[in-house]
Design a protein around this motif. Structure first.
Motif, PDB file in Angstrom:
ATOM      1  N   UNK B  55     -25.371  10.045 -30.182  1.00 37.08           N
ATOM      2  CA  UNK B  55     -23.967   9.629 -30.097  1.00 37.08           C
ATOM      3  C   UNK B  55     -23.821   8.113 -30.236  1.00 37.08           C
ATOM      4  N   UNK B  56     -22.718   7.692 -30.864  1.00 36.72           N
ATOM      5  CA  UNK B  56     -22.390   6.273 -31.040  1.00 36.72           C
ATOM      6  C   UNK B  56     -20.981   6.077 -30.485  1.00 36.72           C
ATOM      7  N   UNK B  57     -20.787   5.073 -29.670  1.00 37.65           N
ATOM      8  CA  UNK B  57     -19.448   4.785 -29.136  1.00 37.65           C
ATOM      9  C   UNK B  57     -19.036   3.381 -29.576  1.00 37.65           C
ATOM     10  N   UNK B  58     -18.184   3.267 -30.613  1.00 38.09           N
ATOM     11  CA  UNK B  58     -17.797   1.934 -31.077  1.00 38.09           C
ATOM     12  C   UNK B  58     -16.768   1.256 -30.188  1.00 38.09           C
ATOM     13  N   UNK B  59     -16.009   2.028 -29.415  1.00 39.30           N
ATOM     14  CA  UNK B  59     -14.904   1.424 -28.670  1.00 39.30           C
ATOM     15  C   UNK B  59     -15.368   0.701 -27.421  1.00 39.30           C
ATOM     16  N   UNK B  60     -14.786  -0.454 -27.175  1.00 32.95           N
ATOM     17  CA  UNK B  60     -14.989  -1.153 -25.907  1.00 32.95           C
ATOM     18  C   UNK B  60     -14.115  -0.455 -24.861  1.00 32.95           C
ATOM     19  N   UNK B  61     -14.245  -0.886 -23.621  1.00 34.66           N
ATOM     20  CA  UNK B  61     -13.518  -0.239 -22.532  1.00 34.66           C
ATOM     21  C   UNK B  61     -12.005  -0.251 -22.749  1.00 34.66           C
ATOM     22  N   UNK B  62     -11.501  -1.332 -23.351  1.00 32.87           N
ATOM     23  CA  UNK B  62     -10.057  -1.443 -23.521  1.00 32.87           C
ATOM     24  C   UNK B  62      -9.524  -0.525 -24.614  1.00 32.87           C
ATOM     25  N   UNK B  63     -10.410  -0.052 -25.473  1.00 36.62           N
ATOM     26  CA  UNK B  63      -9.963   0.810 -26.557  1.00 36.62           C
ATOM     27  C   UNK B  63      -9.221   0.037 -27.627  1.00 36.62           C
ATOM     28  N   UNK B  64      -8.530   0.791 -28.465  1.00 36.03           N
ATOM     29  CA  UNK B  64      -7.766   0.184 -29.563  1.00 36.03           C
ATOM     30  C   UNK B  64      -6.371   0.780 -29.529  1.00 36.03           C
ATOM     31  N   UNK B  65      -5.457   0.091 -28.868  1.00 35.35           N
ATOM     32  CA  UNK B  65      -4.088   0.599 -28.757  1.00 35.35           C
ATOM     33  C   UNK B  65      -4.076   1.940 -28.047  1.00 35.35           C
ATOM     34  N   UNK B  66      -3.413   2.938 -28.643  1.00 36.08           N
ATOM     35  CA  UNK B  66      -3.333   4.247 -27.979  1.00 36.08           C
ATOM     36  C   UNK B  66      -4.624   5.057 -28.058  1.00 36.08           C
ATOM     37  N   UNK B  67      -5.605   4.565 -28.811  1.00 36.57           N
ATOM     38  CA  UNK B  67      -6.899   5.255 -28.876  1.00 36.57           C
ATOM     39  C   UNK B  67      -7.821   4.619 -27.844  1.00 36.57           C
TER      40      UNK B  67
END
Lengths: 213, 225
Positions: B55-67
Motif C-alpha cells: 500500500x502507498x498513502x500519498x496524502x498527508x494528515x490534512x488531506x486535500x480539500x474534501x479528500x
C-alpha cells in the motif's frame, strides 16, 4: 597567456553552448498549449499537497539528488498523487488519482523533459473518467535555469505555463469513462502556475482543462 | 592567438552539446515481462499486489480539500458517508518484482451495472512500459465503511466480507463471462483491449483485526483490429 586564452574561450563556448541548448528553437516551435475541441471544463488543485515518489523539481527531472521516495528500481522515477478536483463551475468535488513517471524519450538535445501521466477522476453519483497523456516541463525548467544563471534563483517568469505533451508520445486523450461519461471522447491539457513560496518546485498551482466531445 | 581563442570557443560549444547528448537522464529499471500467449489470440499477463505491504498513502494528515486519508485509504465523504475511495499500491509481476504503481478507485454501482456491488477502476502505470486502464462491476460492495469504533477501514479488514471464504472473486462484469473490461492503454499497451479478472485472497488476520493477503489481476488483451 595561451592557457588563459584557451580557458576563456572554453568558458565562453560552454556558456554559449548552454544558452543555445536552453533556447533550443525546437522548444519554441512546440511551446503552444495543446488544442482542444468540445466543451471545456477546468479544474484546479494545489500541486504537491499529497504525493509519494518523485519530487517534481528540476533536480528530480534531471536525476540529481534524492528527490524520490520509492526505493524499488522499477518505480524510482514514478509519482502517485491523490487530489480533490474542484470545478470552476462550482460542481461537486471529484476524487482524482494521478499516476506519473518520467517520460522515456526525454532528451536534453531535443527539448524533451517531461512526465507521462494517467488520471482516474471519480464524480460520485455521476461517473468517472480515465485519461492518459504526458506533459513537457522544458519551458518552465528553461526559464527557471535561465533565471538561476543570472543569479536570481530558480524563478520561472511567467504567471502560467501550458504544458504541451512530450513530443513523440501523442496527444492527451480520454481513454475510457463510466456512468454519464461512458463512451465519451475528448482530450485534456494541464497548466502549471509557479508560486513564490515554493521556489524550485514545479508543482505550484495546477489546472486541468478537460474537453469532452 | 585569435585563432586559438575562437577554436576554444568552438570547443566549448561542442563540449556542451556533447555533454547534453550523453547526459544520463534517469529511467526506471525494466524487468523482463512475464507474458503468456493465448492460443486463440492475444496475450495473458498477471499482476500481483500484496496487502498491506504494497500500500502507498500519498496524502498527508490534512488531506486535500474534501479528500482525506483514512488509514491507508483516501476517501471522499459527504453527509451520506464515503462516496468514493482510492487505494494506491506498488504493482508486482508474478516473479515478485515491483514493476509499477496501481490505483484502485471504488464508488457506488453504476446504474448500468445495477444489482451488483460497487463500480471500480484500476490504473496500472508501468514506467518502463506504459499504462493500462481497467474497469468493472464488483461482485461485492468494495467501498470502505466505518467499523464499530467509527474508523473507516478497507473492506479487506471487515470480517463479514470474508464470510464466503478466504478467496473472493471481485469481478462481476461487464465484459463477456463476467470479466472486467480492459479499456485501453498507452505506449506498449496502446491499441490493446480485452478483459481481466480480479481476486482477493486473505492469508492472515492479526490480533487487531487487520489482514494480510494478495490481490491478483489476470489480464487478457489483444490488438484492436
Amino acid at each position: 597567456m595561451k592557457a588563459l586564452v584557451i580557458i576563456a574561450g572554453l568558458v565562453i563556448g560552454l556558456f554559449a553552448g548552454t544558452t543555445v541548448l536552453l533556447f533550443n528553437p525546437i522548444a519554441f516551435a512546440r511551446d503552444g498549449a495543446a488544442g482542444l475541441s468540445g466543451a471545456i471544463r477546468s479544474f484546479s488543485w494545489q500541486g504537491g499537497a499529497g504525493y509519494e515518489g518523485l519530487a517534481l523539481t528540476p533536480a528530480g527531472l534531471l536525476g540529481f539528488g534524492a528527490d524520490r521516495t520509492f526505493d524499488d528500481p522499477g518505480i524510482g522515477d514514478a509519482r502517485a498523487e491523490v487530489v480533490a478536483l474542484g470545478s470552476d463551475a462550482g460542481n461537486r468535488p471529484a476524487l482524482a488519482v494521478r499516476l506519473s513517471a518520467l517520460a522515456r524519450p526525454n532528451s536534453l538535445l531535443q527539448a524533451r523533459l517531461g512526465m507521462v501521466t494517467a488520471w482516474n477522476i471519480v464524480w460520485p453519483g455521476q461517473g468517472s473518467l480515465l485519461l492518459a497523456g504526458s506533459e513537457n516541463f522544458w519551458t518552465p525548467v528553461r526559464d527557471g535555469l535561465w533565471s538561476a544563471l543570472r543569479g536570481r534563483g530558480f524563478q520561472p517568469g511567467r504567471a502560467s505555463y501550458a504544458l504541451p505533451p512530450v513530443p513523440g508520445l501523442g496527444a492527451n486523450l480520454i481513454v475510457a469513462g463510466s456512468g454519464e461519461f461512458a463512451a465519451v471522447r475528448g482530450g485534456f491539457r494541464e497548466e502549471y502556475s509557479p508560486v513564490d513560496d515554493a521556489p524550485g518546485d514545479l508543482v505550484g498551482l495546477r489546472q486541468l482543462d478537460l474537453a469532452i466531445e | 592567438m585569435a585563432r586559438l581563442f575562437y577554436g576554444s570557443v568552438f570547443g566549448g560549444v561542442l563540449l556542451s552539446v556533447l555533454a547534453a547528448g550523453v547526459f544520463p537522464l534517469p529511467e526506471s529499471t525494466r524487468y523482463r515481462s512475464v507474458i503468456a500467449v493465448v492460443p486463440d489470440g492475444g496475450r495473458e499477463e498477471t499482476f500481483i499486489i500484496e496487502w498491506p505491504g504494497d500500500r502507498v498513502q500519498p496524502l498527508r494528515a490534512a488531506g486535500a480539500g474534501p479528500v482525506h486519508p483514512a488509514g491507508q485509504l483516501s476517501v471522499l465523504q459527504d453527509v451520506t458517508g464515503v462516496t468514493a475511495a482510492a487505494e494506491l499500491f506498488r504493482l508486482r509481476d508474478v516473479a515478485g518484482n515491483v514493476v509499477g504503481l496501481a490505483s484502485r478507485t471504488a464508488t457506488a454501482a453504476d446504474p448500468a451495472e445495477a444489482g451488483r456491488g460497487s463500480h471500480s477502476e484500476w490504473m496500472l502505470l508501468l514506467p518502463s512500459r506504459g499504462s493500462l486502464f481497467l474497469s468493472q462491476a464488483d461482485a461485492h460492495d468494495t467501498l470502505p465503511r466505518p467499523d464499530a469504533a467509527g474508523r473507516i477501514v478497507p473492506v479487506v479488514d471487515m470480517p463479514a466480507f470474508w464470510a464466503g471464504g478466504e478467496r473472493q472473486r471481485i469481478t462481476a462484469g461487464p465484459a463477456d463471462g463476467g470479466t472486467g473490461r480492459v479499456g485501453g492503454g498507452t505506449a506498449e499497451f496502446a491499441g490493446l483491449q480485452g478483459s481481466y479478472d480480479e481476486t482477493w485472497e486473505r492469508r492472515e488476520v492479526a490480533a487487531n483485526g487487520t489482514s494480510r493477503g494478495r490481490i491478483t489481476l489476470r489480464t487478457w488483451v489483444q490488438a484492436v483490429p
